[in-house]
Write an enzyme that holds these catalytic residues in place. Sequence first.
Site, PDB file in Angstrom:
ATOM      1  N   ARG A  86     -43.513  19.556  62.647  1.00 17.58           N
ATOM      2  CA  ARG A  86     -42.813  18.520  61.742  1.00 17.58           C
ATOM      3  C   ARG A  86     -44.211  17.526  60.723  1.00 17.58           C
ATOM      4  NH1 ARG A  86     -39.455  22.373  62.334  1.00 17.58           N
ATOM      5  NH2 ARG A  86     -37.342  21.136  61.892  1.00 17.58           N
ATOM      6  N   SER A 103     -32.039  16.948  59.475  1.00 20.69           N
ATOM      7  CA  SER A 103     -31.970  16.369  60.438  1.00 20.69           C
ATOM      8  C   SER A 103     -32.565  15.250  60.070  1.00 20.69           C
ATOM      9  CB  SER A 103     -32.934  17.814  61.376  1.00 20.69           C
ATOM     10  OG  SER A 103     -32.234  18.054  62.267  1.00 20.69           O
ATOM     11  N   GLU A 153     -37.528  11.975  60.896  1.00 14.30           N
ATOM     12  CA  GLU A 153     -38.105  13.149  60.300  1.00 14.30           C
ATOM     13  C   GLU A 153     -37.925  12.521  58.487  1.00 14.30           C
ATOM     14  OE1 GLU A 153     -37.122  16.767  60.875  1.00 14.30           O
ATOM     15  OE2 GLU A 153     -37.102  17.151  58.834  1.00 14.30           O
TER      16      GLU A 153
HETATM   17  P1  FAD Z   1     -39.147  16.117  49.304  1.00 12.67           P
HETATM   18  O1  FAD Z   1     -38.103  15.415  49.417  1.00 12.67           O
HETATM   19  O2  FAD Z   1     -39.124  16.376  47.175  1.00 12.67           O
HETATM   20  O3  FAD Z   1     -40.004  14.959  49.241  1.00 12.67           O
HETATM   21  C1  FAD Z   1     -40.717  15.031  50.409  1.00 12.67           C
HETATM   22  C2  FAD Z   1     -41.369  14.338  50.902  1.00 12.67           C
HETATM   23  O4  FAD Z   1     -42.902  15.194  50.331  1.00 12.67           O
HETATM   24  C3  FAD Z   1     -42.292  13.187  50.344  1.00 12.67           C
HETATM   25  O5  FAD Z   1     -42.528  12.159  51.091  1.00 12.67           O
HETATM   26  C4  FAD Z   1     -42.770  13.555  49.193  1.00 12.67           C
HETATM   27  O6  FAD Z   1     -43.209  12.413  48.455  1.00 12.67           O
HETATM   28  C5  FAD Z   1     -43.665  14.141  49.072  1.00 12.67           C
HETATM   29  N1  FAD Z   1     -44.098  15.637  48.553  1.00 12.67           N
HETATM   30  C6  FAD Z   1     -43.264  16.489  48.078  1.00 12.67           C
HETATM   31  N2  FAD Z   1     -43.295  17.335  47.441  1.00 12.67           N
HETATM   32  C7  FAD Z   1     -45.326  16.941  47.104  1.00 12.67           C
HETATM   33  C8  FAD Z   1     -45.952  17.176  46.418  1.00 12.67           C
HETATM   34  N3  FAD Z   1     -45.949  19.381  45.831  1.00 12.67           N
HETATM   35  N4  FAD Z   1     -47.619  17.043  46.802  1.00 12.67           N
HETATM   36  C9  FAD Z   1     -47.342  15.834  47.933  1.00 12.67           C
HETATM   37  N5  FAD Z   1     -46.569  15.367  48.060  1.00 12.67           N
HETATM   38  C10 FAD Z   1     -45.006  16.120  48.007  1.00 12.67           C
HETATM   39  N6  FAD Z   1     -36.159  21.057  57.333  1.00 12.67           N
HETATM   40  C11 FAD Z   1     -37.518  21.505  58.404  1.00 12.67           C
HETATM   41  O7  FAD Z   1     -38.475  22.269  58.352  1.00 12.67           O
HETATM   42  N7  FAD Z   1     -35.812  22.489  59.010  1.00 12.67           N
HETATM   43  C12 FAD Z   1     -34.951  23.592  58.331  1.00 12.67           C
HETATM   44  O8  FAD Z   1     -34.798  23.545  58.866  1.00 12.67           O
HETATM   45  C13 FAD Z   1     -34.599  22.091  57.560  1.00 12.67           C
HETATM   46  N8  FAD Z   1     -33.656  21.812  57.091  1.00 12.67           N
HETATM   47  C14 FAD Z   1     -32.465  21.366  56.187  1.00 12.67           C
HETATM   48  C15 FAD Z   1     -30.745  21.039  55.843  1.00 12.67           C
HETATM   49  C16 FAD Z   1     -30.398  20.542  54.824  1.00 12.67           C
HETATM   50  C17 FAD Z   1     -29.426  20.713  54.909  1.00 12.67           C
HETATM   51  C18 FAD Z   1     -31.016  19.579  54.320  1.00 12.67           C
HETATM   52  C19 FAD Z   1     -30.853  18.838  53.582  1.00 12.67           C
HETATM   53  C20 FAD Z   1     -33.081  19.394  54.748  1.00 12.67           C
HETATM   54  C21 FAD Z   1     -32.831  20.654  55.941  1.00 12.67           C
HETATM   55  N9  FAD Z   1     -34.493  20.022  55.777  1.00 12.67           N
HETATM   56  C22 FAD Z   1     -35.303  20.847  57.160  1.00 12.67           C
HETATM   57  C23 FAD Z   1     -35.922  19.253  55.075  1.00 12.67           C
HETATM   58  C24 FAD Z   1     -36.216  19.296  53.955  1.00 12.67           C
HETATM   59  O9  FAD Z   1     -35.302  20.897  53.812  1.00 12.67           O
HETATM   60  C25 FAD Z   1     -37.941  19.658  54.312  1.00 12.67           C
HETATM   61  O10 FAD Z   1     -38.813  19.137  54.701  1.00 12.67           O
HETATM   62  C26 FAD Z   1     -38.347  20.374  52.565  1.00 12.67           C
HETATM   63  O11 FAD Z   1     -39.267  20.835  53.109  1.00 12.67           O
HETATM   64  C27 FAD Z   1     -38.405  19.074  52.189  1.00 12.67           C
HETATM   65  O12 FAD Z   1     -38.719  19.524  50.792  1.00 12.67           O
HETATM   66  P2  FAD Z   1     -38.044  18.828  49.152  1.00 12.67           P
HETATM   67  O13 FAD Z   1     -38.993  19.169  48.128  1.00 12.67           O
HETATM   68  O14 FAD Z   1     -36.900  18.787  49.262  1.00 12.67           O
HETATM   69  O15 FAD Z   1     -39.007  17.248  50.408  1.00 12.67           O
HETATM   70  N1  EPU Z   2     -26.802  20.034  70.136  1.00 11.81           N
HETATM   71  C1  EPU Z   2     -25.821  19.017  70.540  1.00 11.81           C
HETATM   72  N2  EPU Z   2     -24.926  18.514  70.313  1.00 11.81           N
HETATM   73  C2  EPU Z   2     -25.225  18.184  68.887  1.00 11.81           C
HETATM   74  C3  EPU Z   2     -26.239  18.568  67.949  1.00 11.81           C
HETATM   75  C4  EPU Z   2     -27.182  19.603  68.898  1.00 11.81           C
HETATM   76  O1  EPU Z   2     -25.465  19.220  71.793  1.00 11.81           O
HETATM   77  O2  EPU Z   2     -24.146  17.461  68.573  1.00 11.81           O
HETATM   78  C5  EPU Z   2     -28.136  20.493  71.163  1.00 11.81           C
HETATM   79  C6  EPU Z   2     -26.726  21.745  71.082  1.00 11.81           C
HETATM   80  O3  EPU Z   2     -26.218  22.470  71.770  1.00 11.81           O
HETATM   81  C7  EPU Z   2     -28.136  23.303  71.106  1.00 11.81           C
HETATM   82  C8  EPU Z   2     -29.503  21.233  70.673  1.00 11.81           C
HETATM   83  O4  EPU Z   2     -28.970  20.550  70.320  1.00 11.81           O
HETATM   84  O5  EPU Z   2     -28.622  22.722  72.610  1.00 11.81           O
HETATM   85  C9  EPU Z   2     -30.595  21.756  69.795  1.00 11.81           C
HETATM   86  O6  EPU Z   2     -29.871  22.546  68.701  1.00 11.81           O
HETATM   87  P1  EPU Z   2     -30.286  23.005  67.124  1.00 11.81           P
HETATM   88  O7  EPU Z   2     -30.171  24.279  67.666  1.00 11.81           O
HETATM   89  O8  EPU Z   2     -28.944  23.182  66.277  1.00 11.81           O
HETATM   90  O9  EPU Z   2     -31.292  22.552  66.658  1.00 11.81           O
HETATM   91  P2  EPU Z   2     -31.868  21.132  66.287  1.00 11.81           P
HETATM   92  O10 EPU Z   2     -32.391  21.134  67.243  1.00 11.81           O
HETATM   93  O11 EPU Z   2     -30.686  20.397  66.010  1.00 11.81           O
HETATM   94  C10 EPU Z   2     -34.011  21.967  65.162  1.00 11.81           C
HETATM   95  C11 EPU Z   2     -34.350  21.643  63.676  1.00 11.81           C
HETATM   96  C12 EPU Z   2     -33.484  21.965  62.426  1.00 11.81           C
HETATM   97  C13 EPU Z   2     -33.735  23.465  62.642  1.00 11.81           C
HETATM   98  C14 EPU Z   2     -33.228  23.667  64.131  1.00 11.81           C
HETATM   99  C15 EPU Z   2     -33.108  25.415  63.855  1.00 11.81           C
HETATM  100  C16 EPU Z   2     -35.183  19.101  64.179  1.00 11.81           C
HETATM  101  C17 EPU Z   2     -35.426  17.875  64.002  1.00 11.81           C
HETATM  102  N3  EPU Z   2     -34.536  20.029  64.006  1.00 11.81           N
HETATM  103  O12 EPU Z   2     -32.716  21.209  65.124  1.00 11.81           O
HETATM  104  O13 EPU Z   2     -34.284  21.570  61.324  1.00 11.81           O
HETATM  105  O14 EPU Z   2     -32.933  24.378  61.698  1.00 11.81           O
HETATM  106  O15 EPU Z   2     -33.669  23.246  65.211  1.00 11.81           O
HETATM  107  O16 EPU Z   2     -34.086  26.030  64.287  1.00 11.81           O
HETATM  108  O17 EPU Z   2     -36.488  19.895  64.783  1.00 11.81           O
HETATM  109  C18 EPU Z   2     -34.618  20.058  60.266  1.00 11.81           C
HETATM  110  O18 EPU Z   2     -35.832  19.949  60.141  1.00 11.81           O
HETATM  111  O19 EPU Z   2     -34.245  19.060  59.036  1.00 11.81           O
HETATM  112  C19 EPU Z   2     -33.374  20.368  60.618  1.00 11.81           C
HETATM  113  C20 EPU Z   2     -32.307  20.904  60.143  1.00 11.81           C
END
Ligand code: FAD
Ligand code: EPU
Length: 337
Positions: free
Chosen positions: A165, A237, A333
């Site tokens: 991250r 997250s 994050e």
């Molecule tokens: P924004 O929210 O628009 O911007 C994020 C930051 O980047 C801000 O500081 C902004 O100023 C900067 N920025 C944006 N675009 C640019 C650019 N072109 N140049 C310079 N700076 C810029 N993340 C994960 O890693 N794994 C996941 O599994 C994951 N699951 C998600 C699930 C949900 C339901 C949600 C809502 C979010 C999740 N995220 C996850 C977080 C998010 O989707 C990612 O961080 C994504 O890359 C953010 O993209 P965005 O365009 O929406 O960024």
């Molecule tokens: N867990 C709990 N309780 C909860 C949630 C999770 O006990 O309420 C435990 C689960 O049982 C599991 C562990 O935590 O043992 C991990 O859970 P999960 O697989 O759901 O993943 P996470 O660590 O909560 C991370 C990323 C996610 C990504 C998933 C899958 C971060 C901060 N988050 O979540 O990314 O989608 O793994 O790889 O690393 C994001 O960054 O926004 C994001 C959604």
Amino acid sequence: MLEIKENFTLKKYNTLGIDVKTRYFAEYSSVTELIDFFNLYPKQDLPLIILGGGSNVLFTKDFEGYVLHPDIKGIEIIDDSDDFVKIRVGAGEDWDELVDYCVDRNWGGIENLSLIPGNVGTCPIQNIGAYGVEVKDVITEVETLEVDSLKVFSFKNEECQFAYRDSIFKHKLKGKHIINYVTLQLNKQPVFKLDYGNLNEELGKYNEINIKNIRQAVINIRESKLPKPEDIGNAGSFFKNPVVQNYKADELKKSYPEMPIYIQGNELIKIPAGWLIEKAGWKGKSIGRAGVHNKQALVIVNHGGATGQEILYLAQEIQKSVKEKFGIELEMEVNVV
Ligand code: FAD
Ligand code: EPU
């Protein structure tokens, strides 16, 4: 010519659904347009941010400055062989649409990153990751515009300082470089990564393991626990999973033998923040209109009408209580604006 909108509402431009306004808002669809913007509005002493899909930001108040929204489109094949394909993608492309496009062509490498919201231009910033894959595994180059010099730069993968991250764009270059294009190298002979969580088990429901089914299995798992921002505001997250020294994890394991851990090497252990937050009693709880999701405690949700301050207050209360119970500091994050 860019159109600059005034007092523009950002409610639909952030997935937490926070109702704030920006003083100015503009959308650009090319690097030339972006440079024109800086030439026309030079150093106005007003802050400026780039807002992609708004899925990783928390606005805590109205923004007294410029919000620029990238709309640079295009997926260009720049290299193609029997084994690999290299594509250069505009920052304004939607990440999950790109994953779908690649999966459709059987180009492997990002199928585990299905259904992550946001723009392609943002994916390198926090090195998006899920289900055992991080985008750093496929990025070869990131092209930017340096705000001060208005010069175009290109960063090779190894110059991006990618980590969990994290990247150089979150620290040293934050606010200094705008990402306009990302180049990815995808595999025409895909190697599957199926070790994370219950991915393998979910794939058992399909009669073949291929990248289309992997994408679908990841989507199924994600939909079973992550709330859809269209239904309930959230930013995924809210905190990073903390990485602690071995001895700290050993100490906690004595009191909580069931605590899940991920060994990182170098005497470091990653602990799921969702588990810590749930154990601290927050899962499903709310303070006012801000709440902790009842299926995934790492996700803070807007139950409707929450202000950014309410979301931030809840996040800080969670940080305090996890610190008190486990002696671990949770780092946000989400980017707080
Ligand atoms: P924004 O929210 O628009 O911007 C994020 C930051 O980047 C801000 O500081 C902004 O100023 C900067 N920025 C944006 N675009 C640019 C650019 N072109 N140049 C310079 N700076 C810029 N993340 C994960 O890693 N794994 C996941 O599994 C994951 N699951 C998600 C699930 C949900 C339901 C949600 C809502 C979010 C999740 N995220 C996850 C977080 C998010 O989707 C990612 O961080 C994504 O890359 C953010 O993209 P965005 O365009 O929406 O960024
Ligand atoms: N867990 C709990 N309780 C909860 C949630 C999770 O006990 O309420 C435990 C689960 O049982 C599991 C562990 O935590 O043992 C991990 O859970 P999960 O697989 O759901 O993943 P996470 O660590 O909560 C991370 C990323 C996610 C990504 C998933 C899958 C971060 C901060 N988050 O979540 O990314 O989608 O793994 O790889 O690393 C994001 O960054 O926004 C994001 C959604």
